[in-house]
Write an enzyme that holds these catalytic residues in place. Structure first.
Site, PDB file in Angstrom:
ATOM      1  N   HIS A  41     -11.402  -2.643  10.654  1.00  0.00           N
ATOM      2  CA  HIS A  41     -11.128  -2.049   9.268  1.00  0.00           C
ATOM      3  C   HIS A  41     -11.571  -3.142   8.070  1.00  0.00           C
ATOM      4  O   HIS A  41     -11.245  -4.346   8.350  1.00  0.00           O
ATOM      5  CB  HIS A  41      -9.796  -1.642   9.206  1.00  0.00           C
ATOM      6  CG  HIS A  41      -9.326  -1.036   7.900  1.00  0.00           C
ATOM      7  ND1 HIS A  41     -10.101  -0.553   7.029  1.00  0.00           N
ATOM      8  CD2 HIS A  41      -8.053  -1.189   7.342  1.00  0.00           C
ATOM      9  CE1 HIS A  41      -9.596  -0.052   5.926  1.00  0.00           C
ATOM     10  NE2 HIS A  41      -8.146  -0.541   6.034  1.00  0.00           N
ATOM     11  N   HIS A  68      -0.254  -3.943  11.443  1.00  0.00           N
ATOM     12  CA  HIS A  68       0.788  -4.670  10.598  1.00  0.00           C
ATOM     13  C   HIS A  68       2.254  -4.567  11.457  1.00  0.00           C
ATOM     14  O   HIS A  68       2.206  -3.598  12.033  1.00  0.00           O
ATOM     15  CB  HIS A  68       0.925  -3.816   9.487  1.00  0.00           C
ATOM     16  CG  HIS A  68      -0.129  -4.059   8.365  1.00  0.00           C
ATOM     17  ND1 HIS A  68      -0.564  -5.022   7.562  1.00  0.00           N
ATOM     18  CD2 HIS A  68      -1.110  -3.029   8.038  1.00  0.00           C
ATOM     19  CE1 HIS A  68      -1.506  -4.969   6.954  1.00  0.00           C
ATOM     20  NE2 HIS A  68      -2.106  -3.787   7.192  1.00  0.00           N
ATOM     21  N   ASP A 125      -4.593  -0.119  11.039  1.00  0.00           N
ATOM     22  CA  ASP A 125      -3.557   0.507  10.266  1.00  0.00           C
ATOM     23  C   ASP A 125      -2.302   1.056  10.772  1.00  0.00           C
ATOM     24  O   ASP A 125      -1.296   1.362  10.607  1.00  0.00           O
ATOM     25  CB  ASP A 125      -4.002   1.104   9.073  1.00  0.00           C
ATOM     26  CG  ASP A 125      -4.425  -0.205   7.943  1.00  0.00           C
ATOM     27  OD1 ASP A 125      -3.861  -1.345   8.145  1.00  0.00           O
ATOM     28  OD2 ASP A 125      -5.122   0.239   6.951  1.00  0.00           O
ATOM     29  N   HIS A 175      -7.554   4.068   7.724  1.00  0.00           N
ATOM     30  CA  HIS A 175      -7.392   4.479   6.484  1.00  0.00           C
ATOM     31  C   HIS A 175      -8.406   4.427   5.429  1.00  0.00           C
ATOM     32  O   HIS A 175      -8.546   5.086   4.534  1.00  0.00           O
ATOM     33  CB  HIS A 175      -6.245   3.214   6.114  1.00  0.00           C
ATOM     34  CG  HIS A 175      -6.161   2.908   4.740  1.00  0.00           C
ATOM     35  ND1 HIS A 175      -5.846   1.647   4.205  1.00  0.00           N
ATOM     36  CD2 HIS A 175      -5.818   3.950   3.881  1.00  0.00           C
ATOM     37  CE1 HIS A 175      -5.570   1.756   2.883  1.00  0.00           C
ATOM     38  NE2 HIS A 175      -5.606   3.123   2.637  1.00  0.00           N
ATOM     39  N   GLU A 222     -10.558  -3.522   4.931  1.00  0.00           N
ATOM     40  CA  GLU A 222      -9.738  -3.686   4.016  1.00  0.00           C
ATOM     41  C   GLU A 222      -9.438  -5.279   4.030  1.00  0.00           C
ATOM     42  O   GLU A 222      -9.240  -5.721   5.247  1.00  0.00           O
ATOM     43  CB  GLU A 222      -8.621  -2.901   3.899  1.00  0.00           C
ATOM     44  CG  GLU A 222      -8.031  -2.825   2.776  1.00  0.00           C
ATOM     45  CD  GLU A 222      -6.604  -1.805   2.357  1.00  0.00           C
ATOM     46  OE1 GLU A 222      -6.767  -1.122   3.041  1.00  0.00           O
ATOM     47  OE2 GLU A 222      -6.388  -1.988   1.216  1.00  0.00           O
ATOM     48  N   HIS A 261      -0.589  -2.987  -2.984  1.00  0.00           N
ATOM     49  CA  HIS A 261      -1.146  -1.842  -3.768  1.00  0.00           C
ATOM     50  C   HIS A 261      -0.173  -0.905  -4.354  1.00  0.00           C
ATOM     51  O   HIS A 261      -0.369   0.441  -4.072  1.00  0.00           O
ATOM     52  CB  HIS A 261      -2.602  -1.537  -3.405  1.00  0.00           C
ATOM     53  CG  HIS A 261      -3.114  -1.060  -1.973  1.00  0.00           C
ATOM     54  ND1 HIS A 261      -2.299  -0.117  -1.262  1.00  0.00           N
ATOM     55  CD2 HIS A 261      -3.806  -1.470  -1.045  1.00  0.00           C
ATOM     56  CE1 HIS A 261      -2.620   0.188  -0.415  1.00  0.00           C
ATOM     57  NE2 HIS A 261      -3.560  -0.559  -0.015  1.00  0.00           N
ATOM     58  N   TYR A 295       5.367   3.548   5.850  1.00  0.00           N
ATOM     59  CA  TYR A 295       3.960   3.119   6.004  1.00  0.00           C
ATOM     60  C   TYR A 295       3.265   4.427   6.087  1.00  0.00           C
ATOM     61  O   TYR A 295       2.060   4.533   5.162  1.00  0.00           O
ATOM     62  CB  TYR A 295       3.615   2.402   7.344  1.00  0.00           C
ATOM     63  CG  TYR A 295       2.097   1.824   7.346  1.00  0.00           C
ATOM     64  CD1 TYR A 295       2.121   0.561   6.782  1.00  0.00           C
ATOM     65  CD2 TYR A 295       1.182   2.374   7.707  1.00  0.00           C
ATOM     66  CE1 TYR A 295       0.824  -0.126   6.615  1.00  0.00           C
ATOM     67  CE2 TYR A 295       0.046   1.926   7.844  1.00  0.00           C
ATOM     68  CZ  TYR A 295      -0.255   0.590   7.010  1.00  0.00           C
ATOM     69  OH  TYR A 295      -1.412   0.060   7.123  1.00  0.00           O
ATOM     70  N   ASP A 312      -7.303  -7.058   3.843  1.00  0.00           N
ATOM     71  CA  ASP A 312      -5.911  -7.900   4.840  1.00  0.00           C
ATOM     72  C   ASP A 312      -6.103  -7.862   6.236  1.00  0.00           C
ATOM     73  O   ASP A 312      -5.613  -8.679   6.792  1.00  0.00           O
ATOM     74  CB  ASP A 312      -4.780  -6.990   4.485  1.00  0.00           C
ATOM     75  CG  ASP A 312      -4.906  -5.389   4.742  1.00  0.00           C
ATOM     76  OD1 ASP A 312      -6.124  -4.904   4.512  1.00  0.00           O
ATOM     77  OD2 ASP A 312      -4.106  -4.701   5.225  1.00  0.00           O
TER      78      ASP A 312
END
Ligand code: FEO
Length: 389
Positions: A78, A223, A164, A145, A80, A24, A192, A82
């Protein structure tokens, strides 16, 4: 594809996205990973999943350890995508699995997927689930996040899976920070933070304060590489600094130019900082991506932004950078706006408006009509040196 055992009976079963080049708007030159962890106990637990396009990687790694239909619990730290993107695929294998998530996680997952048949267990900070020899507890970390974000902690293993936070966009065969180049991993962790967590540094600070009370020997983010041993302390210390917005005596000069005048002004400004022995970097927006500039800005006391006037406003590259900066909101900086112009000079007002929004102290606004001569540039340096004290 193989699973990597990170602790006895706990496996990394994620996916490596070698070709990811942007996330993004964030340039991810080193790719990324989506980390998922499989815990083998009396209950079989999967902590997070992966982006949907690499679901097959996740499934194939799980299959080297256990039949995916045996998964009892899917923890969604989370929403999101991903990290949640493969939950529907796992639910097909194991439709009776319980999805464990925060209250906002349940809401978010139901908005993302057809979750009508899913069994949810909603947890709050301090809640505990026994899975056999191990207990898992949870820390809700709103806005680190997203509003749904939380961390999963296993006391017996001294293992934190915080999603995250503490992550890095970095694809690698290695799973641990100490197997890779520490300086590169830290640079990616800083990038990050600067591009993902910076607007939420207050919430990140609260989360880190809670995390620092835990007994820890491994932090496995969602990640990049896993922190273990002494590296755990190092990343926590780095977050203490970033969350607290600690800057050093450093300037970042960001600019674009049309015919070279604003570039020359950038060099004059550079010379003033250099003369004052202040660490200084120049970033041409045609050469450096805004997400990389943010990594440099995270600890810079001075932010200098230059644009010539084009069509009664600033150049689109500078506007893009300033809007990105406005969203990420680094606080308490000293700013300089500069740029050349032909007749209107409106770019300077536009830059200043953003500095005002961010409540920056403006040290100087330097504008120059058309092309500065050598003496003008030297004067610019001298004037700025005086202002720097
Ligand atoms: Fe890696 Fe906020 O997702």
């Amino acid at each position: 594809m193989r699973a990597f055992e990170i602790k006895k009976g706990i496996y990394w079963v994620g996916a490596i996205d070698w070709e990811l080049s942007e996330f993004h708007g964030y340039l991810t030159q080193r790719g990324s990973t989506y980390n998922a962890y499989l815990i083998i106990d009396e209950k079989i637990v999967l902590v997070d999943t992966v982006k949907s396009h690499v679901t097959d990687d996740l499934i194939s790694r799980i299959k080297t350890i256990i039949d995916p239909s045996k998964i009892d619990i899917i923890i969604s730290n989370h929403t999101e995508m991903d990290h949640s993107g493969s939950i529907p695929a796992i639910m097909k294998y194991s439709p009776n699995a319980t999805v464990v998530c925060s209250p906002m996680g349940e809401k978010g997952l139901k908005k993302h997927f057809d979750a009508t048949q899913w069994k949810f267990k909603v947890v709050e900070t301090g809640d505990k689930i026994n899975i056999g020899k191990r207990d898992l507890s949870f820390i809700l970390m709103q806005m680190v996040h997203w509003p749904d974000s939380m961390a999963t902690y296993c006391l017996q293993e001294k293992l934190l899976m915080p999603n995250d936070i503490f992550g890095q966009h970095m694809a690698s065969y290695e799973r641990f920070v100490d197997e890779n180049r520490f300086d590169v991993v830290m640079e990616e962790a800083k990038k990050y933070f600067a591009n993902i967590l910076l607007p939420y540094s207050r919430q990140s600070l609260d989360a880190v304060t809670q995390i620092e009370k835990l007994s820890l020997d491994m932090i496995a983010p969602s990640h990049g590489l896993i922190w273990r041993g002494d590296d755990v302390k190092k990343i926590l210390k780095a977050y203490d600094k970033w969350d607290a917005n600690i800057t050093v005596n450093k300037a970042v000069i960001v600019y674009d130019t049309m015919w070279g005048s604003t570039k020359e002004m950038a060099t004059s400004i550079y010379k003033a900082f250099e003369a004052k022995n202040i660490n200084v970097e120049i970033k041409n927006l045609r050469k450096t991506h805004i997400s990389d500039i943010m990594t440099d800005i995270i600890d810079a006391k001075y932010i200098c932004v230059g644009s010539p006037t084009l069509n009664n406003t600033m150049m689109p590259t500078v506007a893009s950078f300033l809007y990105y900066l406005k969203g990420l909101r680094p606080q308490n900086r000293i700013a300089i706006a500069f740029g050349s112009y032909g007749w209107g000079g409106q770019s300077l007002n536009e830059i200043e408006k953003v500095f005002e929004f961010l409540k920056y102290q403006t040290l100087d606004t330097i504008k120059f009509e058309y092309v500065p001569r050598k003496a003008d540039l030297e004067k610019m340096t001298e004037d700025l040196k005086n202002k720097l004290g």
